[in-house]
Write a protein that holds these residues in place. Structure first.
Motif, PDB file in Angstrom:
ATOM      1  N   ALA A 141       0.825  -1.213   0.000  1.00  0.00           N
ATOM      2  CA  ALA A 141       0.000   0.000   0.000  1.00  0.00           C
ATOM      3  C   ALA A 141       0.857   1.261   0.000  1.00  0.00           C
ATOM      4  O   ALA A 141       0.387   2.333  -0.405  1.00  0.00           O
ATOM      5  CB  ALA A 141      -0.930   0.009   1.205  1.00  0.00           C
ATOM      6  N   CYS A 142       2.115   1.134   0.435  1.00  0.00           N
ATOM      7  CA  CYS A 142       3.035   2.272   0.438  1.00  0.00           C
ATOM      8  C   CYS A 142       3.781   2.412  -0.884  1.00  0.00           C
ATOM      9  O   CYS A 142       4.599   3.326  -1.040  1.00  0.00           O
ATOM     10  CB  CYS A 142       4.045   2.116   1.571  1.00  0.00           C
ATOM     11  N   GLY A 143       3.533   1.510  -1.819  1.00  0.00           N
ATOM     12  CA  GLY A 143       4.184   1.586  -3.117  1.00  0.00           C
ATOM     13  C   GLY A 143       5.592   1.039  -3.146  1.00  0.00           C
ATOM     14  O   GLY A 143       6.314   1.219  -4.136  1.00  0.00           O
ATOM     15  N   THR A 144       5.988   0.354  -2.086  1.00  0.00           N
ATOM     16  CA  THR A 144       7.358  -0.134  -2.030  1.00  0.00           C
ATOM     17  C   THR A 144       7.481  -1.558  -2.550  1.00  0.00           C
ATOM     18  O   THR A 144       6.487  -2.225  -2.862  1.00  0.00           O
ATOM     19  CB  THR A 144       7.901  -0.056  -0.588  1.00  0.00           C
ATOM     20  N   ARG A 145       8.703  -2.016  -2.648  1.00  0.00           N
ATOM     21  CA  ARG A 145       9.007  -3.386  -3.064  1.00  0.00           C
ATOM     22  C   ARG A 145       9.055  -4.264  -1.813  1.00  0.00           C
ATOM     23  O   ARG A 145       9.451  -3.803  -0.748  1.00  0.00           O
ATOM     24  CB  ARG A 145      10.369  -3.443  -3.773  1.00  0.00           C
ATOM     25  N   VAL A 146       8.716  -5.543  -1.969  1.00  0.00           N
ATOM     26  CA  VAL A 146       8.727  -6.471  -0.836  1.00  0.00           C
ATOM     27  C   VAL A 146       9.360  -7.784  -1.274  1.00  0.00           C
ATOM     28  O   VAL A 146       9.082  -8.283  -2.373  1.00  0.00           O
ATOM     29  CB  VAL A 146       7.304  -6.749  -0.307  1.00  0.00           C
ATOM     30  N   ILE A 147      10.197  -8.341  -0.402  1.00  0.00           N
ATOM     31  CA  ILE A 147      10.708  -9.700  -0.587  1.00  0.00           C
ATOM     32  C   ILE A 147      10.083 -10.568   0.495  1.00  0.00           C
ATOM     33  O   ILE A 147      10.124 -10.233   1.676  1.00  0.00           O
ATOM     34  CB  ILE A 147      12.238  -9.762  -0.478  1.00  0.00           C
ATOM     35  N   SER A 148       9.508 -11.690   0.096  1.00  0.00           N
ATOM     36  CA  SER A 148       8.797 -12.556   1.037  1.00  0.00           C
ATOM     37  C   SER A 148       9.055 -14.018   0.722  1.00  0.00           C
ATOM     38  O   SER A 148       9.470 -14.377  -0.388  1.00  0.00           O
ATOM     39  CB  SER A 148       7.291 -12.279   0.960  1.00  0.00           C
ATOM     40  N   ASP A 149       8.809 -14.873   1.705  1.00  0.00           N
ATOM     41  CA  ASP A 149       8.773 -16.300   1.431  1.00  0.00           C
ATOM     42  C   ASP A 149       7.555 -16.597   0.553  1.00  0.00           C
ATOM     43  O   ASP A 149       6.676 -15.757   0.382  1.00  0.00           O
ATOM     44  CB  ASP A 149       8.742 -17.119   2.722  1.00  0.00           C
ATOM     45  N   GLU A 150       7.526 -17.794   0.010  1.00  0.00           N
ATOM     46  CA  GLU A 150       6.482 -18.150  -0.950  1.00  0.00           C
ATOM     47  C   GLU A 150       5.203 -18.579  -0.236  1.00  0.00           C
ATOM     48  O   GLU A 150       5.219 -19.449   0.624  1.00  0.00           O
ATOM     49  CB  GLU A 150       6.971 -19.281  -1.854  1.00  0.00           C
ATOM     50  N   VAL A 151       4.101 -17.928  -0.596  1.00  0.00           N
ATOM     51  CA  VAL A 151       2.779 -18.285  -0.076  1.00  0.00           C
ATOM     52  C   VAL A 151       1.800 -18.255  -1.252  1.00  0.00           C
ATOM     53  O   VAL A 151       1.827 -17.311  -2.056  1.00  0.00           O
ATOM     54  CB  VAL A 151       2.305 -17.315   1.024  1.00  0.00           C
ATOM     55  N   GLU A 152       0.957 -19.245  -1.337  1.00  0.00           N
ATOM     56  CA  GLU A 152      -0.006 -19.322  -2.431  1.00  0.00           C
ATOM     57  C   GLU A 152      -0.886 -18.069  -2.458  1.00  0.00           C
ATOM     58  O   GLU A 152      -1.433 -17.659  -1.441  1.00  0.00           O
ATOM     59  CB  GLU A 152      -0.883 -20.565  -2.260  1.00  0.00           C
ATOM     60  N   ALA A 166      12.892 -18.579  -2.126  1.00  0.00           N
ATOM     61  CA  ALA A 166      12.840 -19.866  -1.445  1.00  0.00           C
ATOM     62  C   ALA A 166      14.162 -20.230  -0.786  1.00  0.00           C
ATOM     63  O   ALA A 166      14.184 -20.899   0.247  1.00  0.00           O
ATOM     64  CB  ALA A 166      12.431 -20.971  -2.425  1.00  0.00           C
ATOM     65  N   VAL A 167      15.278 -19.801  -1.369  1.00  0.00           N
ATOM     66  CA  VAL A 167      16.591 -20.195  -0.866  1.00  0.00           C
ATOM     67  C   VAL A 167      17.514 -18.982  -0.828  1.00  0.00           C
ATOM     68  O   VAL A 167      17.213 -17.926  -1.376  1.00  0.00           O
ATOM     69  CB  VAL A 167      17.209 -21.303  -1.749  1.00  0.00           C
ATOM     70  N   GLN A 168      18.669 -19.166  -0.181  1.00  0.00           N
ATOM     71  CA  GLN A 168      19.622 -18.075  -0.024  1.00  0.00           C
ATOM     72  C   GLN A 168      20.039 -17.471  -1.357  1.00  0.00           C
ATOM     73  O   GLN A 168      20.168 -16.244  -1.490  1.00  0.00           O
ATOM     74  CB  GLN A 168      20.862 -18.586   0.716  1.00  0.00           C
ATOM     75  N   ALA A 169      20.234 -18.308  -2.355  1.00  0.00           N
ATOM     76  CA  ALA A 169      20.686 -17.799  -3.651  1.00  0.00           C
ATOM     77  C   ALA A 169      19.687 -16.815  -4.246  1.00  0.00           C
ATOM     78  O   ALA A 169      20.084 -15.850  -4.922  1.00  0.00           O
ATOM     79  CB  ALA A 169      20.922 -18.963  -4.618  1.00  0.00           C
ATOM     80  N   ASP A 170      18.396 -17.030  -4.008  1.00  0.00           N
ATOM     81  CA  ASP A 170      17.374 -16.099  -4.500  1.00  0.00           C
ATOM     82  C   ASP A 170      17.555 -14.729  -3.868  1.00  0.00           C
ATOM     83  O   ASP A 170      17.483 -13.696  -4.537  1.00  0.00           O
ATOM     84  CB  ASP A 170      15.967 -16.615  -4.170  1.00  0.00           C
ATOM     85  N   VAL A 171      17.769 -14.711  -2.550  1.00  0.00           N
ATOM     86  CA  VAL A 171      17.951 -13.452  -1.836  1.00  0.00           C
ATOM     87  C   VAL A 171      19.231 -12.756  -2.293  1.00  0.00           C
ATOM     88  O   VAL A 171      19.252 -11.541  -2.507  1.00  0.00           O
ATOM     89  CB  VAL A 171      17.977 -13.697  -0.311  1.00  0.00           C
TER      90      VAL A 171
END
Length: 223
Positions: A141-152, A166-171
């Motif tokens: 809602a603030c217009g920012t980017r988010v990194i999250s774990d995977e949820v359907e 999902a894994v360290q390499a992704d981050v």
């Protein structure tokens, strides 16, 4: 997991803060369970709270909850300079990394709107059953980017403003490169923010409930 079919059968209207959980339980239990996701307050969480990318590049707001939170752990392991707000971190990280143990809710939107990216993760049962964190709604809602774990269901609700890992390499790939290469541009993120404000605010949830009760009363001939 504490909710039973017998308990829900006593009610005229049943909602769950997860679309996949509502669908599965509706089929399993033969009950009409509607999804009603968590929500946000656009007065506190909106893009006008701060200039984009004017604050910390990576932000974490949350308690440890007595565990080593995986998203924060991976972000720190990638070498990112994370602005950390929250309590209970002494057993898990260098406490000097914690900027403050408390951040007033009235200021969280300003932090999110200014951040390069906000980190988020879920309890295992929330992730398994598709219960999306309210932090996702606040940050998007603030217009920012988010990194999250995977949820359907994340992509359906947030239109790319949330990038799942999902894994360290992704981050590592995201946080060691330009963020804009991994997320929609500013205009798209603003459009996602506007949609969250319209469809997933407290006011929107109240309208859904009031209208549903009115329909149900009419069906029962209660006026």
């Amino acid at each position: 997991e504490d909710v039973t079919a017998d308990e829900l059968a006593d009610y005229d209207l049943v909602y769950a803060a997860s679309t996949p959980w509502a669908k599965r339980r509706s089929v399993e239990w033969g009950l009409a369970i509607e999804p009603l996701l968590q929500c946000t307050d656009p007065a506190l969480f909106n893009p006008s709270r701060a200039e984009p990318d004017s604050g910390p590049r990576v932000v974490w707001v949350g308690k440890s909850r007595g565990i080593d939170r995986p998203m924060l752990r991976m972000a720190l392991a990638s070498g990112a300079d994370v602005a950390i707000y929250g309590t209970g971190w002494k057993p898990f990280i260098d406490e000097s990394l914690v900027i403050a143990e408390y951040l007033d809710n009235a200021l969280v939107g300003t932090l999110y709107a200014s951040a390069g990216v906000v980190l988020n993760d879920h309890w295992d049962d929330m992730r398994r059953d598709g219960f999306l964190s309210n932090r996702l709604l606040d940050a998007v809602a603030c217009g920012t980017r988010v990194i999250s774990d995977e949820v359907e269901g994340i992509d359906d609700v947030f239109g790319g403003s949330v990038r799942t890992v999902a894994v360290q390499a992704d981050v590592d790939r995201i946080l060691t490169s330009r963020l804009d290469g991994w997320f929609p541009d500013r205009q798209k993120r603003l459009a996602n923010a506007a949609r969250v404000a319209s469809e997933h605010s407290f006011d929107a949830r109240a309208r859904t409930l009031v209208e549903a009760v009115a329909r149900r009363r009419a069906e029962l001939g209660l006026g």
